[in-house]
Design a protein around this motif. Structure first.
Motif, PDB file in Angstrom:
ATOM      1  N   ASP A  98      -9.832 -29.729  98.387  1.00  0.00           N
ATOM      2  CA  ASP A  98      -8.790 -28.707  98.383  1.00  0.00           C
ATOM      3  C   ASP A  98      -9.341 -27.322  98.710  1.00  0.00           C
ATOM      4  N   GLN A  99     -10.667 -27.150  98.704  1.00  0.00           N
ATOM      5  CA  GLN A  99     -11.253 -25.849  98.991  1.00  0.00           C
ATOM      6  C   GLN A  99     -11.058 -25.505 100.456  1.00  0.00           C
ATOM      7  N   PRO A 100     -10.854 -24.224 100.753  1.00  0.00           N
ATOM      8  CA  PRO A 100     -10.696 -23.817 102.157  1.00  0.00           C
ATOM      9  C   PRO A 100     -11.924 -24.199 102.973  1.00  0.00           C
ATOM     10  N   GLY A 101     -11.700 -24.713 104.154  1.00  0.00           N
ATOM     11  CA  GLY A 101     -12.790 -25.054 105.053  1.00  0.00           C
ATOM     12  C   GLY A 101     -13.264 -26.488 104.964  1.00  0.00           C
ATOM     13  N   ILE A 102     -13.120 -27.125 103.806  1.00  0.00           N
ATOM     14  CA  ILE A 102     -13.611 -28.493 103.648  1.00  0.00           C
ATOM     15  C   ILE A 102     -12.758 -29.457 104.481  1.00  0.00           C
ATOM     16  N   GLN A 103     -11.442 -29.314 104.399  1.00  0.00           N
ATOM     17  CA  GLN A 103     -10.557 -30.189 105.177  1.00  0.00           C
ATOM     18  C   GLN A 103     -10.823 -30.043 106.671  1.00  0.00           C
ATOM     19  N   GLU A 104     -11.003 -28.789 107.128  1.00  0.00           N
ATOM     20  CA  GLU A 104     -11.240 -28.556 108.552  1.00  0.00           C
ATOM     21  C   GLU A 104     -12.558 -29.183 108.994  1.00  0.00           C
ATOM     22  N   ALA A 105     -13.590 -29.039 108.160  1.00  0.00           N
ATOM     23  CA  ALA A 105     -14.893 -29.615 108.494  1.00  0.00           C
ATOM     24  C   ALA A 105     -14.805 -31.133 108.569  1.00  0.00           C
ATOM     25  N   ALA A 106     -14.120 -31.732 107.614  1.00  0.00           N
ATOM     26  CA  ALA A 106     -13.961 -33.191 107.612  1.00  0.00           C
ATOM     27  C   ALA A 106     -13.152 -33.635 108.824  1.00  0.00           C
ATOM     28  N   SER A 107     -12.135 -32.866 109.157  1.00  0.00           N
ATOM     29  CA  SER A 107     -11.302 -33.190 110.308  1.00  0.00           C
ATOM     30  C   SER A 107     -12.101 -33.103 111.604  1.00  0.00           C
ATOM     31  N   GLN A 108     -12.917 -32.046 111.742  1.00  0.00           N
ATOM     32  CA  GLN A 108     -13.759 -31.908 112.930  1.00  0.00           C
ATOM     33  C   GLN A 108     -14.745 -33.060 113.034  1.00  0.00           C
ATOM     34  N   LEU A 109     -15.323 -33.429 111.918  1.00  0.00           N
ATOM     35  CA  LEU A 109     -16.282 -34.529 111.904  1.00  0.00           C
ATOM     36  C   LEU A 109     -15.620 -35.812 112.385  1.00  0.00           C
ATOM     37  N   LYS A 120     -19.700 -48.355 114.258  1.00  0.00           N
ATOM     38  CA  LYS A 120     -19.767 -49.682 114.861  1.00  0.00           C
ATOM     39  C   LYS A 120     -19.227 -50.768 113.960  1.00  0.00           C
ATOM     40  N   THR A 121     -19.084 -50.504 112.694  1.00  0.00           N
ATOM     41  CA  THR A 121     -18.636 -51.548 111.787  1.00  0.00           C
ATOM     42  C   THR A 121     -17.603 -51.004 110.819  1.00  0.00           C
ATOM     43  N   LYS A 122     -16.901 -51.909 110.222  1.00  0.00           N
ATOM     44  CA  LYS A 122     -15.940 -51.530 109.193  1.00  0.00           C
ATOM     45  C   LYS A 122     -16.658 -50.913 108.002  1.00  0.00           C
ATOM     46  N   ASN A 123     -17.845 -51.422 107.678  1.00  0.00           N
ATOM     47  CA  ASN A 123     -18.595 -50.887 106.540  1.00  0.00           C
ATOM     48  C   ASN A 123     -18.963 -49.432 106.751  1.00  0.00           C
ATOM     49  N   GLU A 124     -19.370 -49.077 107.952  1.00  0.00           N
ATOM     50  CA  GLU A 124     -19.711 -47.686 108.235  1.00  0.00           C
ATOM     51  C   GLU A 124     -18.468 -46.804 108.125  1.00  0.00           C
ATOM     52  N   LEU A 125     -17.358 -47.288 108.624  1.00  0.00           N
ATOM     53  CA  LEU A 125     -16.116 -46.538 108.523  1.00  0.00           C
ATOM     54  C   LEU A 125     -15.729 -46.344 107.057  1.00  0.00           C
ATOM     55  N   LEU A 126     -15.846 -47.395 106.272  1.00  0.00           N
ATOM     56  CA  LEU A 126     -15.538 -47.288 104.847  1.00  0.00           C
ATOM     57  C   LEU A 126     -16.486 -46.325 104.144  1.00  0.00           C
ATOM     58  N   MET A 180      -8.199 -42.487 105.434  1.00  0.00           N
ATOM     59  CA  MET A 180      -8.564 -43.202 106.653  1.00  0.00           C
ATOM     60  C   MET A 180      -7.548 -42.949 107.762  1.00  0.00           C
ATOM     61  N   VAL A 181      -6.279 -42.970 107.412  1.00  0.00           N
ATOM     62  CA  VAL A 181      -5.237 -42.716 108.410  1.00  0.00           C
ATOM     63  C   VAL A 181      -5.325 -41.276 108.908  1.00  0.00           C
ATOM     64  N   GLN A 182      -5.596 -40.359 107.995  1.00  0.00           N
ATOM     65  CA  GLN A 182      -5.664 -38.940 108.344  1.00  0.00           C
ATOM     66  C   GLN A 182      -6.903 -38.603 109.174  1.00  0.00           C
ATOM     67  N   HIS A 183      -8.053 -39.130 108.793  1.00  0.00           N
ATOM     68  CA  HIS A 183      -9.306 -38.712 109.412  1.00  0.00           C
ATOM     69  C   HIS A 183      -9.866 -39.665 110.459  1.00  0.00           C
ATOM     70  N   PHE A 184      -9.451 -40.920 110.433  1.00  0.00           N
ATOM     71  CA  PHE A 184     -10.021 -41.900 111.344  1.00  0.00           C
ATOM     72  C   PHE A 184      -8.955 -42.721 112.076  1.00  0.00           C
ATOM     73  N   PRO A 185      -7.901 -42.089 112.594  1.00  0.00           N
ATOM     74  CA  PRO A 185      -6.839 -42.896 113.230  1.00  0.00           C
ATOM     75  C   PRO A 185      -7.339 -43.669 114.450  1.00  0.00           C
ATOM     76  N   ARG A 186      -8.199 -43.057 115.244  1.00  0.00           N
ATOM     77  CA  ARG A 186      -8.700 -43.716 116.452  1.00  0.00           C
ATOM     78  C   ARG A 186      -9.579 -44.913 116.094  1.00  0.00           C
ATOM     79  N   GLU A 187     -10.451 -44.730 115.097  1.00  0.00           N
ATOM     80  CA  GLU A 187     -11.343 -45.815 114.701  1.00  0.00           C
ATOM     81  C   GLU A 187     -10.573 -46.994 114.124  1.00  0.00           C
TER      82      GLU A 187
END
Length: 194
Positions: A98-109, A120-126, A180-187
Motif C-alpha cells: 500500500d506504500q506509494p511507489g511499491i505498486q508501481e515498482a511491482a507493476s514495472q517488474l 519458464k515454469t509455473k513454480n517461478e511464476l508462483l 497474479m491476474v494484476q501483475h502477470f496477465p501475459r504469463e
C-alpha cells in the motif's frame, strides 16, 4: 515429504548418537527450509546463513521433539522463529504494497521483467507472485502447498484454530489469484496456452 526411512526412525538414531542420520535429515529438508527462509529473508546469502542456523538449532533441540506433530511442522516452527529473530536483529524494513511507489515498482517488474530472466515454469511464476503477498499470506500458502501441512498442523504452527487456518488459506488464495491476474496477465495467458 517422506524419506525412504521414517523421520522418527532417523530422529531416534540421531538421539542415540548417529550423526550420519542427522545428515540424511538435513539433506532431505534443506530445500524445504531454504524455501521457507526465503519467504522471510529475500537476500540469498542471508537466507543461506539463516537456514544453517535453523538446522543447528534443530539439532540442539532434537531432544525436545516429542513426535506429536510431523517433524516438518516442528522444523517449520524453528525456521519461522529463527527468521523473525534474524529480521529483528537486522531491523530490516517491511514494505507494504500500500506504500506509494511499491505498486508501481511491482507493476514495472511484471511488464518489463528483469533483464536476462524469463519466467519458464509455473513454480517461478508462483515464487514471484508469493513475493507480492504479505508474509502471512505467503506463509500459509507455503505451509499448505509446498510443505504439505494439514490445516490442523498449520493451526498448531500459527497458534490458531484449524477453521481459522482454513479461512486464512482461502483468503490468501484469493489474494494470490488477484496479484497474479494484476501483475502477470501475459504469463498466465502463456502458461494456459500449453
Amino acid at each position: 515429504m517422506s524419506t525412504g526411512v521414517n523421520d522418527n526412525e532417523l530422529i531416534a538414531r540421531v538421539k542415540a548418537g548417529d550423526q550420519q542420520a542427522y545428515a540424511v535429515i538435513v539433506q532431505h529438508y534443506q530445500g524445504y527450509v531454504f524455501t521457507l527462509v526465503l519467504r522471510y529473508v529475500p537476500n540469498r546469502e542471508d537466507a543461506e546463513e539463516v537456514a544453517q542456523d535453523v538446522f543447528i538449532k534443530a539439532y540442539r533441540s532434537l531432544a525436545d521433539f516429542r513426535g506429536e506433530a510431523r517433524f516438518s511442522t516442528w522444523l517449520y516452527t524453528i525456521a519461522r522463529t529463527t527468521c523473525l529473530s534474524f529480521l529483528r536483529r537486522k531491523q530490516q524494513p517491511v514494505h507494504s504494497l500500500d506504500q506509494p511507489g511499491i505498486q508501481e515498482a511491482a507493476s514495472q517488474l511484471s511488464t518489463t521483467g528483469i533483464p536476462g530472466i524469463e519466467i519458464k515454469t509455473k513454480n517461478e511464476l508462483l515464487r514471484r507472485a508469493y513475493g507480492l503477498l504479505n508474509t502471512d499470506d505467503s506463509t500459509i500458502l507455503t505451509l499448505y502447498y509446498q510443505a504439505e501441512q494439514s490445516l490442523d498442523e498449520i493451526g498448531r504452527i500459527l497458534g490458531i484454530e484449524p477453521n481459522a487456518a482454513k479461512v486464512r488459506l482461502h483468503r490468501a488464495r484469493t489474494r494470490l489469484k488477484e496479484k497474479m491476474v494484476q501483475h502477470f496477465p501475459r504469463e498466465i495467458k502463456d502458461l494456459s496456452s500449453f
